[in-house]
Write an enzyme that holds these catalytic residues in place. Structure first.
Site, PDB file in Angstrom:
ATOM      1  N   CYS A 193       1.947   0.913   4.769  1.00  0.00           N
ATOM      2  CA  CYS A 193       2.030  -0.533   4.946  1.00  0.00           C
ATOM      3  C   CYS A 193       3.383  -0.881   5.549  1.00  0.00           C
ATOM      4  O   CYS A 193       4.407  -0.359   5.104  1.00  0.00           O
ATOM      5  CB  CYS A 193       1.846  -1.229   3.606  1.00  0.00           C
TER       6      CYS A 193
ATOM      7  N   HIS B  22      -7.736  -3.604   4.541  1.00  0.00           N
ATOM      8  CA  HIS B  22      -6.316  -3.640   4.168  1.00  0.00           C
ATOM      9  C   HIS B  22      -5.740  -5.041   4.445  1.00  0.00           C
ATOM     10  O   HIS B  22      -5.020  -5.597   3.616  1.00  0.00           O
ATOM     11  CB  HIS B  22      -5.565  -2.562   4.970  1.00  0.00           C
ATOM     12  N   GLU B  23      -6.104  -5.597   5.603  1.00  0.00           N
ATOM     13  CA  GLU B  23      -5.552  -6.913   5.984  1.00  0.00           C
ATOM     14  C   GLU B  23      -6.125  -8.032   5.125  1.00  0.00           C
ATOM     15  O   GLU B  23      -5.403  -8.934   4.707  1.00  0.00           O
ATOM     16  CB  GLU B  23      -5.814  -7.197   7.476  1.00  0.00           C
TER      17      GLU B  23
ATOM     18  N   HIS C 243      -4.366  -8.192   1.977  1.00  0.00           N
ATOM     19  CA  HIS C 243      -3.073  -8.880   2.078  1.00  0.00           C
ATOM     20  C   HIS C 243      -3.250 -10.385   1.896  1.00  0.00           C
ATOM     21  O   HIS C 243      -2.412 -11.050   1.287  1.00  0.00           O
ATOM     22  CB  HIS C 243      -2.423  -8.635   3.450  1.00  0.00           C
TER      23      HIS C 243
HETATM   24 ZN    ZN Z   1      -0.031  -3.724   4.728  1.00  0.00          ZN
END
Ligand code: ZN
Length: 190
Positions: free
Chosen positions: A100, A146-147, A150
Site C-alpha cells: 500500500c 483494495h481501493e 480504502h
Molecule cells: Zn492502499
C-alpha cells in the site's frame, strides 16, 4: 502537490463521503483526479490510489495498471471510480501479494498475501460523471477491492490471513525478480 496519508493517519480509518454527481465535472474534482493519476504513475509499483490516501475523505479512486518488464503482456487498465458499490462477487478468493502506498514511504513498505474475490461486478461513476455497471476480474478486480476498502476505512493489513507472508519491499522485489511462479502472484502497491 499531494501529500500521502500514511498508516496511522485517522483519515485512512474513516468512511469516505460520496461525491454529488453534479460535482464530478467541477474543476476541483478534475484537478484532484489528474493530480492523483500523476502521483500514482510516479510510483514504480503503484497501481491504485484512493482519495483518503491523499487526505481527501471522498469516495474516489484512480487505478492504472501498466505492462512492465515483469508483466509485459498485461493490458493497460486506466480507471477512475467514483462512489463505487460492489453489486456481486463471483467464485472463490485468490491470494495475491499486496502493498500500500500509505504503508510506508518508498522502500520502507511492507507486502503480504491478501485473499480477494477473483471477479466482481461494481457500479460507479467515471470521471465524466457517467454511471458504469461493469464486471472486472483478475488483478484489476483485486486492485478495485483494495481501493473500495480504502473508501470504507479498511486497510489491506486487516485482510491478511496468512500472517507468515509479510515481507519487506526488498524481499518482495527479490521474489519478483527471481521467481517466475511467484511473479504470477505479485500484486503491487495501491
Ligand atoms: Zn492502499
Amino acid at each position: 502537490m499531494l501529500t500521502i496519508s500514511q498508516f496511522g493517519n485517522p483519515i485512512l480509518r474513516q468512511k469516505a463521503e460520496p461525491i454529488a454527481i453534479s460535482r464530478i465535472q467541477n474543476k476541483e474534482v478534475q484537478v484532484l483526479i489528474s493530480d492523483m493519476r500523476e502521483l500514482l504513475l510516479s510510483k514504480k509499483l503503484g497501481v491504485g490510489l484512493a482519495a483518503p490516501q491523499v487526505g481527501q475523505g471522498i469516495a474516489l479512486a484512480v487505478i492504472a495498471i501498466r505492462p512492465n518488464k515483469y508483466r509485459p503482456n498485461r493490458e493497460f487498465v486506466d480507471l477512475v471510480i467514483i462512489n463505487p458499490e460492489i453489486i456481486s462477487t463471483y467464485g472463490y478468493r485468490q491470494q495475491l501479494y499486496e502493498g500500500c502506498i500509505s504503508g510506508g514511504p518508498g522502500k520502507a513498505g511492507i507486502f503480504a498475501k491478501v485473499p480477494r474475490h477473483k471477479k466482481l461486478r461494481i457500479v460507479y461513476y467515471d470521471e465524466n460523471g457517467q454511471r458504469c455497471d461493469k464486471v472486472f476480474e483478475g488483478l484489476t478486480a483485486h486492485v478495485i477491492q483494495h481501493e473500495i476498502d480504502h473508501l470504507q476505512g479498511v486497510l489491506f493489513v486487516d485482510r491478511v490471513k496468512d500472517t507468515t507472508s509479510y515481507m519487506t519491499h526488498r524481499e518482495y522485489l527479490k521474489i519478483v525478480k527471481t521467481d517466475t511462479v511467484m511473479r504470477g502472484m505479485m500484486g503491487r502497491t495501491t
